[in-house]
Design a protein around this motif. Structure first.
Motif, short mmCIF file in Angstrom:
data_model
loop_
_atom_site.label_atom_id
_atom_site.label_comp_id
_atom_site.label_asym_id
_atom_site.label_seq_id
_atom_site.Cartn_x
_atom_site.Cartn_y
_atom_site.Cartn_z
N ASN A 1 55.45 49.85 38.98
CA ASN A 1 54.16 50.17 38.04
C ASN A 1 53.66 48.70 37.97
OD1 ASN A 1 55.27 52.54 37.54
ND2 ASN A 1 56.49 52.36 36.07
N THR B 1 43.66 53.22 38.46
CA THR B 1 43.19 52.52 37.33
C THR B 1 42.18 51.75 36.74
OG1 THR B 1 44.12 50.18 38.19
CG2 THR B 1 45.91 52.04 36.57
N ASP B 2 41.49 51.67 35.64
CA ASP B 2 40.24 51.59 35.48
C ASP B 2 40.45 50.16 34.14
OD1 ASP B 2 37.91 51.45 35.15
OD2 ASP B 2 36.75 53.42 34.14
N ASN B 3 40.63 49.26 34.34
CA ASN B 3 41.18 48.57 33.69
C ASN B 3 39.28 47.89 32.26
OD1 ASN B 3 43.59 48.38 33.58
ND2 ASN B 3 43.57 46.54 35.36
N ASP C 1 47.75 46.54 40.18
CA ASP C 1 46.38 45.36 38.85
C ASP C 1 47.25 44.46 39.37
OD1 ASP C 1 45.78 47.42 37.94
OD2 ASP C 1 46.93 47.77 36.50
#
Length: 266
Positions: A123, A207-209, A127
């Protein structure tokens, strides 16, 4: 009268006396390579041992870091052959260890860093890896941890043995690991793996931070795609490299302070 000397003094005396040697037999030093991030409980788990000495028949332990107790003991089998300067290399299979926890390898008195076995260990990994790409960005690509750099790529063209004083826009892309050279092959491979990862699992890699409705991994892949499009020099020619071996002779510096910024051939 009996003179009693401290034990540590006697030990020092044995070392310093001419003709005397102190032989403290120790296990040979080894080097263990393993997934430092960790393993899922059901994963195939292996590590590689590199050594200058024959270790066949010896034992390596996997120790629970919290209790200090041995969780698994594995016999070292036949060497897999030489690796680099190491004469021996071994594979340690510890797939049978499935209990979640934190562990380290121990060989005699040598211990490794701690690794984990458990769920969720990957996890946040996507990123973290993408941060590396952002640090490696070159040119006007909104790099991380350094300023805009190498805005004149490239200042000359090398075709075979000829150097042509002709500029071409190959700004952008990523620096290559620990230097500021840029390569078409590594950029193409890295870009492909970013795109493949998203196609393979758009949920895990989606993911789209920055909340712009574009997955971060695809934004990073575009850095590579844009640069490769600029590398089309002529109909049948592609730029394969920006900068030469002089990059390695300048020493450590921030990319925006590169003294070769305006002398980078392609």
């Amino acid at each position: 009268m009996v003179l009693r000397l401290p034990k540590h003094f006697l030990l020092l005396l044995l070392v310093l006396l001419p003709g005397c040697t102190l032989n403290l037999k120790a296990e040979p030093e080894i080097y263990i390579r393993f997934n430092q991030l960790g393993y899922l409980p059901s994963d195939y788990k292996s590590a590689v041992i590199l050594s200058y000495n024959n270790l066949k028949g010896k034992e390596i332990k996997i120790v629970d870091s919290r209790s200090g107790k041995s969780a698994l003991e594995v016999d070292i089998n036949d060497s897999q052959g030489e690796y680099g300067n190491f004469k021996y290399s071994y594979i340690v299979d510890f797939s049978s260890l499935r209990n979640e926890g934190q562990y380290y390898f121990q060989f005699a008195r040598q211990k490794t860093s701690v690794f984990k076995i458990g769920t969720g260990i990957y996890n946040g990994l996507v990123d973290t890896l993408l941060q590396f790409f952002k640090v490696q960005r070159c040119g006007y690509t909104n790099p991380l941890m350094h300023k805009v750099c190498h805005i004149a790529d490239a200042t000359a063209i090398i075709e075979g043995k000829k150097t042509i004083p002709h500029t071409i826009d190959v700004t952008g892309g990523w620096h290559d690991a620990g230097d500021y050279v840029k390569f078409l092959n590594t950029t193409a491979y890295s870009t492909y793996m970013l795109l493949f990862s998203y196609e393979f699992d758009p949920v895990k890699f989606g993911t789209d931070n920055n909340k712009n409705n574009v997955p971060d991994i695809l934004e990073e892949a575009k850095i590579g795609l844009d640069w490769m499009l600029r590398c089309r020099y002529k109909n049948n020619l592609l730029v394969t490299q920006v900068q030469d071996l002089r990059d390695h002779d300048v020493g450590w510096r921030m990319p925006e302070d590169d003294p070769l910024s305006f002398d980078r051939p392609a």
